[in-house]
Design an enzyme around this catalytic site. Structure first.
Site, PDB file in Angstrom:
ATOM      1  N   THR A  69       0.762  -1.311   0.005  1.00 36.64           N
ATOM      2  CA  THR A  69       0.153   0.047   0.000  1.00 36.64           C
ATOM      3  C   THR A  69       0.877   1.156   0.028  1.00 36.64           C
ATOM      4  OG1 THR A  69      -2.157  -0.782   0.843  1.00 36.64           O
ATOM      5  CG2 THR A  69      -1.639   1.496   1.382  1.00 36.64           C
ATOM      6  N   THR A 120       4.978  11.312   7.470  1.00 35.81           N
ATOM      7  CA  THR A 120       5.082  11.190   8.938  1.00 35.81           C
ATOM      8  C   THR A 120       6.640  11.672   9.263  1.00 35.81           C
ATOM      9  OG1 THR A 120       5.601   9.782  10.534  1.00 35.81           O
ATOM     10  CG2 THR A 120       6.098   8.889   8.474  1.00 35.81           C
ATOM     11  N   ASP A 121       6.768  11.995  10.676  1.00 33.26           N
ATOM     12  CA  ASP A 121       8.159  12.389  11.057  1.00 33.26           C
ATOM     13  C   ASP A 121       8.910  11.399  11.170  1.00 33.26           C
ATOM     14  OD1 ASP A 121       6.960  11.217  13.120  1.00 33.26           O
ATOM     15  OD2 ASP A 121       7.059  13.057  14.554  1.00 33.26           O
ATOM     16  N   GLU A 122       8.625  10.147  11.049  1.00 32.63           N
ATOM     17  CA  GLU A 122       9.221   8.990  11.414  1.00 32.63           C
ATOM     18  C   GLU A 122      10.260   8.848  10.286  1.00 32.63           C
ATOM     19  OE1 GLU A 122       7.510   5.507  12.760  1.00 32.63           O
ATOM     20  OE2 GLU A 122       6.066   6.420  14.024  1.00 32.63           O
ATOM     21  N   TYR A 162       7.585   0.358   8.633  1.00 35.66           N
ATOM     22  CA  TYR A 162       6.768   1.302   8.615  1.00 35.66           C
ATOM     23  C   TYR A 162       7.375   2.485   7.643  1.00 35.66           C
ATOM     24  CZ  TYR A 162       3.546   5.302   9.316  1.00 35.66           C
ATOM     25  OH  TYR A 162       3.353   6.591   9.310  1.00 35.66           O
ATOM     26  N   ALA A 186      10.267   3.121   6.682  1.00 33.06           N
ATOM     27  CA  ALA A 186      11.012   2.975   5.554  1.00 33.06           C
ATOM     28  C   ALA A 186      10.039   3.132   4.395  1.00 33.06           C
ATOM     29  CB  ALA A 186      11.745   1.566   5.637  1.00 33.06           C
ATOM     30  N   LYS A 230       7.194   4.658   4.337  1.00 37.03           N
ATOM     31  CA  LYS A 230       6.756   6.032   3.887  1.00 37.03           C
ATOM     32  C   LYS A 230       7.915   6.966   3.331  1.00 37.03           C
ATOM     33  CE  LYS A 230       3.264   7.717   4.976  1.00 37.03           C
ATOM     34  NZ  LYS A 230       2.116   7.836   4.456  1.00 37.03           N
TER      35      LYS A 230
HETATM   36  P1  NAD Z   1      -5.121   4.670   9.581  1.00 39.75           P
HETATM   37  O1  NAD Z   1      -4.493   3.427   9.644  1.00 39.75           O
HETATM   38  O2  NAD Z   1      -5.979   4.883  10.568  1.00 39.75           O
HETATM   39  O3  NAD Z   1      -6.052   4.663   8.220  1.00 39.75           O
HETATM   40  C1  NAD Z   1      -5.522   4.320   7.224  1.00 39.75           C
HETATM   41  C2  NAD Z   1      -6.710   4.359   6.015  1.00 39.75           C
HETATM   42  O4  NAD Z   1      -6.240   3.977   4.714  1.00 39.75           O
HETATM   43  C3  NAD Z   1      -7.677   3.306   6.457  1.00 39.75           C
HETATM   44  O5  NAD Z   1      -8.976   3.738   6.363  1.00 39.75           O
HETATM   45  C4  NAD Z   1      -7.565   2.226   5.395  1.00 39.75           C
HETATM   46  O6  NAD Z   1      -8.641   1.412   5.353  1.00 39.75           O
HETATM   47  C5  NAD Z   1      -6.885   2.808   4.109  1.00 39.75           C
HETATM   48  N1  NAD Z   1      -6.251   2.087   3.135  1.00 39.75           N
HETATM   49  C6  NAD Z   1      -5.209   1.205   3.629  1.00 39.75           C
HETATM   50  N2  NAD Z   1      -4.715   0.675   2.649  1.00 39.75           N
HETATM   51  C7  NAD Z   1      -5.418   1.151   1.656  1.00 39.75           C
HETATM   52  C8  NAD Z   1      -5.424   0.870   0.085  1.00 39.75           C
HETATM   53  N3  NAD Z   1      -4.389  -0.046  -0.271  1.00 39.75           N
HETATM   54  N4  NAD Z   1      -6.159   1.503  -0.723  1.00 39.75           N
HETATM   55  C9  NAD Z   1      -7.046   2.313  -0.218  1.00 39.75           C
HETATM   56  N5  NAD Z   1      -7.247   2.594   1.215  1.00 39.75           N
HETATM   57  C10 NAD Z   1      -6.382   1.949   2.121  1.00 39.75           C
HETATM   58  O7  NAD Z   1      -4.071   5.646   9.237  1.00 39.75           O
HETATM   59  P2  NAD Z   1      -4.010   7.100  10.066  1.00 39.75           P
HETATM   60  O8  NAD Z   1      -3.359   7.208  11.376  1.00 39.75           O
HETATM   61  O9  NAD Z   1      -5.271   7.715   9.715  1.00 39.75           O
HETATM   62  O10 NAD Z   1      -2.587   7.832   8.990  1.00 39.75           O
HETATM   63  C11 NAD Z   1      -3.284   8.458   7.721  1.00 39.75           C
HETATM   64  C12 NAD Z   1      -1.920   8.988   7.042  1.00 39.75           C
HETATM   65  O11 NAD Z   1      -1.105   9.688   7.676  1.00 39.75           O
HETATM   66  C13 NAD Z   1      -0.833   7.654   6.712  1.00 39.75           C
HETATM   67  O12 NAD Z   1      -0.486   8.081   5.662  1.00 39.75           O
HETATM   68  C14 NAD Z   1      -0.076   7.892   7.845  1.00 39.75           C
HETATM   69  O13 NAD Z   1       1.388   7.487   7.351  1.00 39.75           O
HETATM   70  C15 NAD Z   1       0.136   9.447   8.012  1.00 39.75           C
HETATM   71  N6  NAD Z   1       0.489   9.982   9.539  1.00 39.75           N
HETATM   72  C16 NAD Z   1      -0.050   9.585  10.358  1.00 39.75           C
HETATM   73  C17 NAD Z   1      -0.026   9.842  11.721  1.00 39.75           C
HETATM   74  C18 NAD Z   1      -0.519   9.553  12.981  1.00 39.75           C
HETATM   75  O14 NAD Z   1      -0.325   9.787  14.033  1.00 39.75           O
HETATM   76  N7  NAD Z   1      -1.576   8.552  13.084  1.00 39.75           N
HETATM   77  C19 NAD Z   1       1.117  10.960  12.096  1.00 39.75           C
HETATM   78  C20 NAD Z   1       1.659  11.509  10.814  1.00 39.75           C
HETATM   79  C21 NAD Z   1       1.404  10.910   9.476  1.00 39.75           C
HETATM   80  O1  DAU Z   2       5.129  10.173  14.347  1.00 38.91           O
HETATM   81  C1  DAU Z   2       4.107   9.925  13.622  1.00 38.91           C
HETATM   82  C2  DAU Z   2       3.758   8.238  13.766  1.00 38.91           C
HETATM   83  O2  DAU Z   2       2.996   8.270  14.924  1.00 38.91           O
HETATM   84  C3  DAU Z   2       2.880   7.878  12.515  1.00 38.91           C
HETATM   85  O3  DAU Z   2       3.280   8.031  11.404  1.00 38.91           O
HETATM   86  C4  DAU Z   2       2.203   6.594  12.785  1.00 38.91           C
HETATM   87  O4  DAU Z   2       1.398   6.295  11.606  1.00 38.91           O
HETATM   88  C5  DAU Z   2       1.492   6.522  13.983  1.00 38.91           C
HETATM   89  O5  DAU Z   2       1.179   4.973  14.586  1.00 38.91           O
HETATM   90  C6  DAU Z   2       2.562   6.926  15.129  1.00 38.91           C
HETATM   91  O6  DAU Z   2       3.544   6.060  15.451  1.00 38.91           O
HETATM   92  P1  DAU Z   2       4.096   5.809  16.877  1.00 38.91           P
HETATM   93  O7  DAU Z   2       4.742   4.363  16.852  1.00 38.91           O
HETATM   94  O8  DAU Z   2       4.773   6.779  17.629  1.00 38.91           O
HETATM   95  O9  DAU Z   2       2.712   5.400  17.462  1.00 38.91           O
HETATM   96  P2  DAU Z   2       2.101   4.371  18.712  1.00 38.91           P
HETATM   97  O10 DAU Z   2       0.827   4.854  19.179  1.00 38.91           O
HETATM   98  O11 DAU Z   2       2.032   3.073  18.025  1.00 38.91           O
HETATM   99  O12 DAU Z   2       2.978   4.381  19.827  1.00 38.91           O
HETATM  100  C7  DAU Z   2       3.307   5.732  20.411  1.00 38.91           C
HETATM  101  C8  DAU Z   2       4.427   5.346  21.348  1.00 38.91           C
HETATM  102  O13 DAU Z   2       4.071   4.697  22.288  1.00 38.91           O
HETATM  103  C9  DAU Z   2       5.521   4.486  21.014  1.00 38.91           C
HETATM  104  O14 DAU Z   2       6.836   4.841  21.662  1.00 38.91           O
HETATM  105  C10 DAU Z   2       5.403   3.117  21.177  1.00 38.91           C
HETATM  106  C11 DAU Z   2       4.563   3.339  22.634  1.00 38.91           C
HETATM  107  N1  DAU Z   2       3.466   2.126  22.886  1.00 38.91           N
HETATM  108  C12 DAU Z   2       2.680   2.064  22.053  1.00 38.91           C
HETATM  109  C13 DAU Z   2       1.829   0.984  22.247  1.00 38.91           C
HETATM  110  C14 DAU Z   2       0.802   0.760  21.142  1.00 38.91           C
HETATM  111  C15 DAU Z   2       3.807   1.811  24.125  1.00 38.91           C
HETATM  112  O15 DAU Z   2       4.505   2.127  25.162  1.00 38.91           O
HETATM  113  N2  DAU Z   2       2.552   0.723  24.497  1.00 38.91           N
HETATM  114  C16 DAU Z   2       1.698   0.462  23.411  1.00 38.91           C
HETATM  115  O16 DAU Z   2       0.728  -0.479  23.761  1.00 38.91           O
END
Ligand code: NAD
Ligand code: DAU
Length: 357
Positions: free
Chosen positions: A99, A133-135, A159, A161, A163
């Site tokens: 994806t 993402t910042d990652e 993930y 990598a 992005k």
């Molecule tokens: P999410 O996992 O909640 O949602 C992803 C959505 O994409 C879902 O609705 C899923 O059904 C859809 N999807 C997945 N594969 C697909 C495909 N092949 N075709 C069409 N749709 C598909 O993700 P999110 O947390 O809302 O993140 C959205 C975007 O923002 C991502 O690109 C993520 O890398 C980026 N991002 C997320 C965060 C965060 O903290 N969540 C931070 C920075 C950037």
């Molecule tokens: O920085 C942006 C990213 O933030 C986005 O690109 C990703 O899509 C989003 O999932 C998020 O990534 P993280 O790995 O930072 O988010 P997560 O909520 O999974 O974890 C946040 C922090 O908490 C991380 O250091 C791991 C830790 N963690 C996470 C879970 C799920 C725990 O300690 N316990 C847990 O059960």
């Protein structure tokens, strides 16, 4: 005028669609494959709203994307669709490559073909906005300055990598083909409709169920947290006025260690829905660390503020309070999610359903 949003049934995408249609009447075509992370219930308030067209489909399906573009002739694509959970990428990176890399490639090629058919003002106005993402920048040491747009890419997880690869594709399609792209790299979002596999909603959901609150390693990993509606506002600004081919970092200036986040959520729950068994902090459980766990992320968001005037509206205190309140007020949404495939994922990740949400 219409925009095409991908991944608009996920956490940020659905907040974006709701936010967009609350400030504008410009229709949204919402292409989403409804993976485990896509939830139509997030968009229930738009049922019957002619401005929102939901399309169940995959961004890797080139014919489908071509047809949508030809039919709806959007003036912009806002690309959220991705596999987004780092832990899942460690267990099974394949879907992330499909994806995030192939899907973005497919979308770029479809956008390039469509853009080539546009002329004059429509061609000049078209935008491909890639949400990243910042990652991609890797991990900071405690005294390092926050990530600037000029930092080298050093992704550490499958993930990040995937992005990073997608960001590079977007950059190359601009430089080689002139596709009018914008990329935003945002820090950790939180807020309504956040799937409870991610830290903040997992802690809320587990605490309310009296289950352990899993903290990886020593809990001292630092993330920068941004309220999701601030991210949506930033994307709107970049889409409207961002400079073509540029990247913009988006963050909340809210660096916090994970254990502080968990304690803050517990304290808010103690206040809003006290548990007769005692403070929620009693449930905190340190568990095995995530492999290759990035230690610290922090965002320098001065470029977007300087160029576009965007700043977050919420502080962490106001945003996290709204978020905890939202989960308490939306228990049917939570139960709907918990009764789905999420339960299988929790078993894989935490060993037994007892430890998960
Ligand atoms: P999410 O996992 O909640 O949602 C992803 C959505 O994409 C879902 O609705 C899923 O059904 C859809 N999807 C997945 N594969 C697909 C495909 N092949 N075709 C069409 N749709 C598909 O993700 P999110 O947390 O809302 O993140 C959205 C975007 O923002 C991502 O690109 C993520 O890398 C980026 N991002 C997320 C965060 C965060 O903290 N969540 C931070 C920075 C950037
Ligand atoms: O920085 C942006 C990213 O933030 C986005 O690109 C990703 O899509 C989003 O999932 C998020 O990534 P993280 O790995 O930072 O988010 P997560 O909520 O999974 O974890 C946040 C922090 O908490 C991380 O250091 C791991 C830790 N963690 C996470 C879970 C799920 C725990 O300690 N316990 C847990 O059960």
């Amino acid at each position: 005028m219409t925009i095409l949003v991908t991944g608009g049934a996920g956490f940020i995408g659905s907040n974006f669609v709701l936010d967009w249609l609350s400030c504008s009447d410009e229709p949204v075509v919402n292409l989403d494959a409804l993976t485990y992370a896509g939830n139509r219930a997030n968009l229930a308030s738009l049922d019957g709203d002619a401005r929102h067209l939901f399309v169940h489909g995959d961004i890797c399906d080139r014919d489908r994307v071509d047809r949508l573009l030809a039919q709806h002739r959007p003036r912009a694509i806002v690309h959220f669709a991705a596999e987004s959970h780092v832990d899942r990428s460690i267990h099974g990176p394949g879907e992330f490559m499909r994806t995030n890399v192939t899907g973005t490639f497919t979308l770029l090629e479809a956008a390039r073909g469509y853009w080539g058919t546009l002329e004059g003002e429509a061609k000049a106005a078209f935008r491909f906005h890639h949400v990243s993402t910042d990652e991609v920048y890797g991990s900071l040491k405690p005294t390092d300055p926050p990530f600037a747009e000029t930092n080298a890419y050093e992704p550490n997880s499958p993930y990040s990598a995937s992005k990073a690869a997608s960001d590079h594709l977007v950059r190359a399609w601009h430089h080689t083909y002139g596709l009018p792209v914008l990329t935003t790299n945002c820090s950790n979002n939180y807020g309504p409709y956040h799937f409870p596999e991610k830290l903040i909603p997992l802690i809320i959901v587990n605490a309310l169920a009296g289950k352990p609150l899993p903290v990886y390693g020593d809990g001292q990993q630092v993330r920068d947290w941004l309220y999701v509606k601030d991210h949506c506002a930033a994307i709107r600004e970049v889409l409207a006025r961002g400079r073509l081919g540029e990247t913009y970092n988006i963050g909340g200036w809210n660096e916090k260690p994970n254990i502080d986040i968990v304690r803050t959520v517990c304290a808010l729950l103690d206040e809003m829905q006290p548990d007769a068994a005692g403070p929620y902090e009693r449930l905190i459980t340190y568990v095995k660390d995530r492999p290759g766990h990035d230690r610290r992320y922090a965002i320098d968001a001065r470029k977007i503020e300087r160029e576009l005037g965007w700043k977050p509206a919420e502080t962490f205190d106001t945003g996290i309070r709204k978020t905890v309140r939202w989960y308490l007020d939306n228990q049917p949404w939570v139960q709907n999610v918990l009764s789905g495939s999420y339960r299988d994922w929790v078993n894989t990740q935490y060993g037994s359903a007892e430890q998960g949400a």
